[in-house]
Design a protein around this motif. Structure first.
Motif, mmCIF file in Angstrom:
data_model
loop_
_atom_site.group_PDB
_atom_site.id
_atom_site.type_symbol
_atom_site.label_atom_id
_atom_site.label_comp_id
_atom_site.label_asym_id
_atom_site.label_seq_id
_atom_site.Cartn_x
_atom_site.Cartn_y
_atom_site.Cartn_z
ATOM 1 N N CYS A 67 -24.813 -22.238 -34.803
ATOM 2 C CA CYS A 67 -24.232 -22.104 -36.142
ATOM 3 C C CYS A 67 -23.904 -23.476 -36.731
ATOM 4 N N GLU A 69 -21.599 -24.213 -38.739
ATOM 5 C CA GLU A 69 -20.167 -24.390 -39.053
ATOM 6 C C GLU A 69 -19.397 -24.919 -37.828
ATOM 7 N N CYS A 74 -14.809 -21.488 -31.764
ATOM 8 C CA CYS A 74 -16.025 -20.676 -31.591
ATOM 9 C C CYS A 74 -17.078 -21.373 -30.730
ATOM 10 N N SER A 77 -20.725 -22.438 -32.370
ATOM 11 C CA SER A 77 -20.912 -23.570 -33.278
ATOM 12 C C SER A 77 -21.816 -24.617 -32.634
ATOM 13 N N SER A 115 -24.446 -14.852 -36.202
ATOM 14 C CA SER A 115 -23.812 -16.166 -36.306
ATOM 15 C C SER A 115 -24.324 -16.860 -37.572
ATOM 16 N N GLY A 116 -23.569 -17.881 -37.992
ATOM 17 C CA GLY A 116 -23.996 -18.646 -39.165
ATOM 18 C C GLY A 116 -23.010 -18.537 -40.306
ATOM 19 N N ARG A 189 -14.223 -17.709 -48.074
ATOM 20 C CA ARG A 189 -14.029 -16.462 -47.306
ATOM 21 C C ARG A 189 -13.354 -15.399 -48.163
HETATM 22 S S1 SF4 Z 1 -20.438 -18.206 -35.872
HETATM 23 FE FE1 SF4 Z 1 -18.818 -17.800 -37.406
HETATM 24 S S2 SF4 Z 1 -16.893 -18.337 -36.347
HETATM 25 FE FE2 SF4 Z 1 -18.585 -19.270 -35.151
HETATM 26 S S3 SF4 Z 1 -18.785 -21.367 -35.962
HETATM 27 FE FE3 SF4 Z 1 -20.203 -20.062 -37.102
HETATM 28 S S4 SF4 Z 1 -19.067 -19.415 -38.945
HETATM 29 FE FE4 SF4 Z 1 -17.564 -20.200 -37.459
#
Ligand code: SF4
Length: 338
Positions: A67, A69, A74, A77, A115-116, A189
């Motif tokens: 991901c 983010e 998490c 990521s 994810s993402g 969000r």
């Molecule tokens: S999967 Fe969701 S919670 Fe995990 S890093 Fe990505 S956006 Fe954040």
């Protein structure tokens, strides 16, 4: 002095909306005796609004890891060095098979999760829409999705394909959000939640606790969810994962967790309040007390990247407490009303 919890519960059962200061004062409960009384007052509110019914939900991890983010807790990521399993979107047939399998575990609400930051790849969107279309014709279960930050156009497409409910956590209070993520904003969000509500989707939105947020920020978050008028609130408690920035966070104690669950029942008395990730590691043998603290929903089966509890044990807890899982027939009725 602890009768104040029951006095406030009486007022809430009679339609009173608790204020932020009143909610904060509830969190002052410190001795076990005070906390048990607080939980028992929350239990009365749960019982008034939710009777003896517990909703079981479950999730499918349809696209894992890598991901963009940087959410601090998490393991999916790409910013953190973890050993999470990574894979691209699974096929619609695999999603349908896993969905049907989870129904056998008494789950009446099943979510597809990816994810993402947000599911925007057209091929991936087609895959999940195909899965929802297949499930629409054969499953009376609540179809849920958690695909991140999405624009109205895609939410509408998902709804048309058969989506009932959109899951999108706020994760934490607005005033604390910059401590857990800097690659997207709290506002993005909140906007996704508002958009999902505006097009008639049910919304499931909650948070993760144990990230270093203060009691005041827990109250701030509960009121933000009340203002957004979400339908269901999933509460997660940090299970620190090696390789993430939160790996050394101090775990919350079970009593601290019960205070949080009760807070949400006092602030959102008629909503579904569920306990999801982190209950096994943080609550251990005290897991059945989530219902006494005010929860009326629980996630069963495995989580996205960690193992969950045996569902038979959850069903036994529910039965032993004189409660009962929501039946599929009841869910069909609830869905037909919306
Ligand atoms: S999967 Fe969701 S919670 Fe995990 S890093 Fe990505 S956006 Fe954040």
């Amino acid at each position: 002095m602890h009768y104040r919890y029951h006095k406030m519960a009486d007022k809430i059962i009679n339609g009173y909306h608790i204020t932020e200061n009143e909610a904060l004062s509830l969190l002052n409960a410190e001795t076990p005796e005070d906390i048990f009384t607080y939980m028992s007052a929350a239990n009365r509110i749960r019982s008034f609004y939710k009777k003896t019914i517990v909703e079981l939900c479950a999730i499918i991890n349809a696209k894992s890891g890598n991901c963009s983010e940087n959410c601090s807790f998490c393991n999916q990521s790409a910013h953190h060095n973890t050993d999470v399993v990574q894979y691209e979107m699974i096929s619609s047939d695999k999603i349908v098979n896993q969905f049907e399998q989870l129904k056998t575990q008494n789950a009446t609400s099943i979510g597809i999760v990816t994810s993402g930051k947000g599911l925007i790849n057209p091929k991936d969107i087609e895959t999940v829409c195909t899965a929802f279309e297949k499930l629409r014709d054969c499953s009376p279960v609540c179809r849920c999705a958690s695909f991140g930050i999405l624009p109205k156009k895609i939410l509408l497409k998902l709804k048309k394909a058969g989506l009932h409910k959109y899951h999108h956590n706020l994760e934490t209070a607005e005033s604390f959000f910059h401590n857990i993520c800097t690659t997207h904003t709290y506002q993005e969000r909140a906007d996704t939640i508002k958009t999902a509500k505006s097009i008639g989707l049910k919304v499931c939105s909650g948070a993760l606790f144990g990230l270093g947020e203060s009691p005041k920020q827990r109250v701030e978050l509960a009121f933000a969810l009340r203002d957004l008028n979400v339908d269901k609130v999933p509460l997660n408690f940090l299970n620190p994962i090696k390789g993430t920035p939160a790996e050394n966070n101090k775990p919350l104690s079970p009593l601290e967790i019960f205070k949080i669950i009760s807070l949400f029942r006092f602030v959102l008395p008629d909503k579904d309040i569920g306990v999801c990730g982190g209950r096994e590691i943080n609550l251990r043998g005290l897991q059945p007390l989530i219902y006494i603290a005010g929860a009326n929903a629980v996630m069963v089966g495995n989580y996205l990247t960690t193992s969950g509890r045996n569902t038979a044990e959850d069903l036994q807890d529910i039965k032993d407490l004189g409660l009962a899982p929501l039946e599929l027939a009841d869910y069909s009725f609830l869905l037909s009303k919306n």
